[in-house]
Design a protein around this motif. Structure first.
Motif: not given
Length: 126
Positions: A111-112, A46-51, A31-32, A97-108
């Motif tokens: 704070t999310i 600095e953002f590197v990658a998200a999935i 779910i994350y 890092a992980a979030t249960a929220s939908y990151f949409g376009s905010m993946y980088s």
């Protein structure tokens, strides 16, 4: 609460490869949404990658595109970052890092993400 533990960092020569792992202390890892960030002294994280939750969508910083691959194994509650063709400028502490929220376009955006690991040092020598 979810605990994230990174491993796999170390010292490698330029052009080499490393694989970072992120172990999550939850059986509902699916779910994350998760990501990898990195930080060097005196600089912002600095953002590197998200999935995405299922792994169907991946996102990369321009600086690592084509060299790094993010992946996840929801059955094992783990994530990974395969790093190839490493450069000295990739030297940093890498954070999962992980979030249960939908990151949409905010993946980088840092704070999310609600949960962070303690970081693992990656040093690339020239």
């Amino acid at each position: 609460q979810v605990q994230l533990v990174e491993s796999g960092g170390g010292l490698v020569q330029a052009g080499g490869s490393l694989r970072l792992s992120c172990a999550a202390s939850t059986r509902t890892f699916s779910i994350y949404q998760m990501a990898w960030f990195r930080q060097t002294p005196g600089k912002e994280r600095e953002f590197v990658a998200a999935i995405s939750r299922t792994g169907s969508s991946t996102y990369y910083a321009d600086s690592v595109k084509g060299r790094f691959t993010i992946s996840r194994d929801n059955a094992a509650n783990t994530g990974a970052l395969q790093m190839s063709s490493l450069k000295p400028e990739d030297t940093a502490v890498y954070y999962c890092a992980a979030t249960a929220s939908y990151f949409g376009s905010m993946y980088s955006t840092t704070t999310i993400y609600n949960y962070w690991g303690q970081g693992t040092q990656v040093t690339v020598s020239s």
